[in-house]
Design a protein around this motif. Sequence first.
Motif, PDB file in Angstrom:
ATOM      1  N   ALA A 141       0.817  -1.223   0.000  1.00 48.97           N
ATOM      2  CA  ALA A 141       0.000   0.000   0.000  1.00 48.97           C
ATOM      3  C   ALA A 141       0.843   1.261   0.000  1.00 48.97           C
ATOM      4  O   ALA A 141       0.353   2.340  -0.361  1.00 48.97           O
ATOM      5  N   GLY A 142       2.116   1.143   0.389  1.00 49.30           N
ATOM      6  CA  GLY A 142       2.992   2.303   0.384  1.00 49.30           C
ATOM      7  C   GLY A 142       3.736   2.509  -0.917  1.00 49.30           C
ATOM      8  O   GLY A 142       4.428   3.519  -1.094  1.00 49.30           O
ATOM      9  N   ASP A 143       3.597   1.575  -1.832  1.00 53.87           N
ATOM     10  CA  ASP A 143       4.234   1.667  -3.150  1.00 53.87           C
ATOM     11  C   ASP A 143       3.225   2.292  -4.115  1.00 53.87           C
ATOM     12  O   ASP A 143       2.344   1.607  -4.634  1.00 53.87           O
ATOM     13  N   MET A 144       3.365   3.571  -4.358  1.00 51.62           N
ATOM     14  CA  MET A 144       2.370   4.277  -5.154  1.00 51.62           C
ATOM     15  C   MET A 144       2.304   3.765  -6.590  1.00 51.62           C
ATOM     16  O   MET A 144       1.224   3.738  -7.196  1.00 51.62           O
ATOM     17  N   ASP A 145       3.429   3.342  -7.128  1.00 57.73           N
ATOM     18  CA  ASP A 145       3.415   2.799  -8.491  1.00 57.73           C
ATOM     19  C   ASP A 145       2.610   1.505  -8.545  1.00 57.73           C
ATOM     20  O   ASP A 145       1.844   1.269  -9.495  1.00 57.73           O
ATOM     21  N   ALA A 146       2.782   0.665  -7.522  1.00 59.88           N
ATOM     22  CA  ALA A 146       2.039  -0.592  -7.480  1.00 59.88           C
ATOM     23  C   ALA A 146       0.540  -0.342  -7.303  1.00 59.88           C
ATOM     24  O   ALA A 146      -0.293  -0.990  -7.940  1.00 59.88           O
ATOM     25  N   VAL A 147       0.215   0.609  -6.440  1.00 57.86           N
ATOM     26  CA  VAL A 147      -1.200   0.955  -6.238  1.00 57.86           C
ATOM     27  C   VAL A 147      -1.781   1.532  -7.525  1.00 57.86           C
ATOM     28  O   VAL A 147      -2.903   1.186  -7.928  1.00 57.86           O
ATOM     29  N   ASP A 148      -1.012   2.403  -8.183  1.00 58.01           N
ATOM     30  CA  ASP A 148      -1.475   2.975  -9.455  1.00 58.01           C
ATOM     31  C   ASP A 148      -1.754   1.872 -10.473  1.00 58.01           C
ATOM     32  O   ASP A 148      -2.679   1.992 -11.284  1.00 58.01           O
ATOM     33  N   GLY A 149      -0.938   0.805 -10.448  1.00 57.28           N
ATOM     34  CA  GLY A 149      -1.147  -0.293 -11.380  1.00 57.28           C
ATOM     35  C   GLY A 149      -2.513  -0.937 -11.202  1.00 57.28           C
ATOM     36  O   GLY A 149      -3.205  -1.256 -12.190  1.00 57.28           O
ATOM     37  N   VAL A 150      -2.928  -1.121  -9.958  1.00 56.57           N
ATOM     38  CA  VAL A 150      -4.246  -1.704  -9.677  1.00 56.57           C
ATOM     39  C   VAL A 150      -5.354  -0.753 -10.117  1.00 56.57           C
ATOM     40  O   VAL A 150      -6.343  -1.170 -10.742  1.00 56.57           O
ATOM     41  N   ILE A 151      -5.191   0.515  -9.801  1.00 57.80           N
ATOM     42  CA  ILE A 151      -6.216   1.506 -10.141  1.00 57.80           C
ATOM     43  C   ILE A 151      -6.351   1.646 -11.656  1.00 57.80           C
ATOM     44  O   ILE A 151      -7.473   1.714 -12.198  1.00 57.80           O
ATOM     45  N   GLU A 152      -5.235   1.671 -12.349  1.00 56.95           N
ATOM     46  CA  GLU A 152      -5.290   1.772 -13.815  1.00 56.95           C
ATOM     47  C   GLU A 152      -5.916   0.524 -14.434  1.00 56.95           C
ATOM     48  O   GLU A 152      -6.600   0.607 -15.460  1.00 56.95           O
ATOM     49  N   TRP A 153      -5.655  -0.608 -13.821  1.00 52.10           N
ATOM     50  CA  TRP A 153      -6.294  -1.845 -14.295  1.00 52.10           C
ATOM     51  C   TRP A 153      -7.819  -1.741 -14.175  1.00 52.10           C
ATOM     52  O   TRP A 153      -8.554  -2.128 -15.095  1.00 52.10           O
ATOM     53  N   LEU A 154      -8.288  -1.226 -13.062  1.00 46.71           N
ATOM     54  CA  LEU A 154      -9.734  -1.037 -12.870  1.00 46.71           C
ATOM     55  C   LEU A 154     -10.294  -0.047 -13.885  1.00 46.71           C
ATOM     56  O   LEU A 154     -11.368  -0.277 -14.463  1.00 46.71           O
ATOM     57  N   ARG A 155      -9.580   1.045 -14.099  1.00 50.25           N
ATOM     58  CA  ARG A 155     -10.048   2.033 -15.080  1.00 50.25           C
ATOM     59  C   ARG A 155     -10.080   1.432 -16.482  1.00 50.25           C
ATOM     60  O   ARG A 155     -10.969   1.744 -17.282  1.00 50.25           O
ATOM     61  N   GLY A 156      -9.109   0.583 -16.773  1.00 46.37           N
ATOM     62  CA  GLY A 156      -9.092  -0.078 -18.078  1.00 46.37           C
ATOM     63  C   GLY A 156     -10.314  -0.956 -18.286  1.00 46.37           C
ATOM     64  O   GLY A 156     -10.854  -1.029 -19.397  1.00 46.37           O
ATOM     65  N   LYS A 157     -10.764  -1.612 -17.203  1.00 40.65           N
ATOM     66  CA  LYS A 157     -11.971  -2.444 -17.326  1.00 40.65           C
ATOM     67  C   LYS A 157     -13.199  -1.577 -17.626  1.00 40.65           C
ATOM     68  O   LYS A 157     -14.048  -1.959 -18.426  1.00 40.65           O
ATOM     69  N   VAL A 158     -13.244  -0.405 -17.011  1.00 41.44           N
ATOM     70  CA  VAL A 158     -14.368   0.503 -17.277  1.00 41.44           C
ATOM     71  C   VAL A 158     -14.299   1.015 -18.699  1.00 41.44           C
ATOM     72  O   VAL A 158     -15.300   1.030 -19.421  1.00 41.44           O
ATOM     73  N   ASN A 159     -13.116   1.442 -19.127  1.00 38.92           N
ATOM     74  CA  ASN A 159     -12.962   1.958 -20.490  1.00 38.92           C
ATOM     75  C   ASN A 159     -13.260   0.884 -21.520  1.00 38.92           C
ATOM     76  O   ASN A 159     -13.827   1.177 -22.568  1.00 38.92           O
ATOM     77  N   GLY A 160     -12.887  -0.366 -21.212  1.00 42.39           N
ATOM     78  CA  GLY A 160     -13.202  -1.453 -22.127  1.00 42.39           C
ATOM     79  C   GLY A 160     -14.685  -1.691 -22.234  1.00 42.39           C
ATOM     80  O   GLY A 160     -15.204  -1.963 -23.332  1.00 42.39           O
ATOM     81  N   ALA A 161     -15.370  -1.537 -21.096  1.00 39.93           N
ATOM     82  CA  ALA A 161     -16.828  -1.711 -21.128  1.00 39.93           C
ATOM     83  C   ALA A 161     -17.485  -0.619 -21.938  1.00 39.93           C
ATOM     84  O   ALA A 161     -18.469  -0.858 -22.655  1.00 39.93           O
ATOM     85  N   VAL A 162     -16.942   0.597 -21.847  1.00 36.49           N
ATOM     86  CA  VAL A 162     -17.488   1.707 -22.629  1.00 36.49           C
ATOM     87  C   VAL A 162     -17.253   1.465 -24.126  1.00 36.49           C
ATOM     88  O   VAL A 162     -18.144   1.676 -24.950  1.00 36.49           O
ATOM     89  N   ALA A 163     -16.036   1.015 -24.470  1.00 44.35           N
ATOM     90  CA  ALA A 163     -15.724   0.782 -25.871  1.00 44.35           C
ATOM     91  C   ALA A 163     -16.567  -0.330 -26.468  1.00 44.35           C
ATOM     92  O   ALA A 163     -16.957  -0.289 -27.627  1.00 44.35           O
ATOM     93  N   ALA A 164     -16.849  -1.346 -25.653  1.00 52.00           N
ATOM     94  CA  ALA A 164     -17.668  -2.454 -26.130  1.00 52.00           C
ATOM     95  C   ALA A 164     -19.095  -1.998 -26.349  1.00 52.00           C
ATOM     96  O   ALA A 164     -19.782  -2.506 -27.203  1.00 52.00           O
TER      97      ALA A 164
END
Length: 255
Positions: free
Chosen positions: A232-255
């Motif tokens: 939780a203290g590794d901001m890059d690692a946390v960003d990776g999870v958050i970006e993954w979630l955003r990618g799922k939303v963006n993929g749903a929008v594109a579909a």
Amino acid sequence: MERNLNSLLKWSIENTVPSQAPAANGANGTNGTNGTTAVTTHSSDTTTPTTPAATAATTPSQTNGTTSAAAASSKLNPEIISALFGGPSEAELMRAAMEVLTDETATPDNRLIAFDNLEQLIESLDNANNLEPLGLWAPLLGLLAHGEADMRRMAAWCVGTAVQNNARTQERLLAEGGVPILVALATREGEDVAVRRKAIFALSSAVRNCQPAMDAAAAELSAHGKGDKVDAGDMDAVDGVIEWLRGKVNGAVAA
């Protein structure tokens, strides 16, 4: 309220007119009988006494400058006025907002206004911390399951604001069971896109530098193929999870 009291004290000091002791009789050219200062002007060979009234005139610019300065120093913000005259405290405003939000007879517009007011109030660290003693966490999280998408979106927004950079509210959100609810909103197919994005924002705020919350989120995300241990203290690692979630939303929008 301490901030308001400090502002009130500052205002009172700025607007206190210092007392002026009368000059001693005869001092600085003062007439001993009536305290009138004799001001003389010299022409070629005559001396004309001039009264203070004649010398006290000021230019309009001087007067306006003084008035403007006085007006500026006398301004009080609404919170201080409320403190002076017994208006509602910020805690009472938070309670009032939640009453509107949980009132099924309230109009959608009034509810959204109440949500906007609540979100602005809990931008303050003290007010966010007061969600717990005021008993507002449970009803706020309950609104994440509201039937209207705008209500779910605003509830997620308020949660994200409350836990941002705040270890105490992060812990409270976890204790109230809010992390699994946010993960469910962020990953739910068919959920309103704006709701999912605000849920992701709330998760991002909830898990940063809070390992228990990060672990709880990872446990929920394991069902979606993203359950790896994250520091939780590794901001890059946390960003990776958050970006993954955003990618799922963006993929749903594109579909």
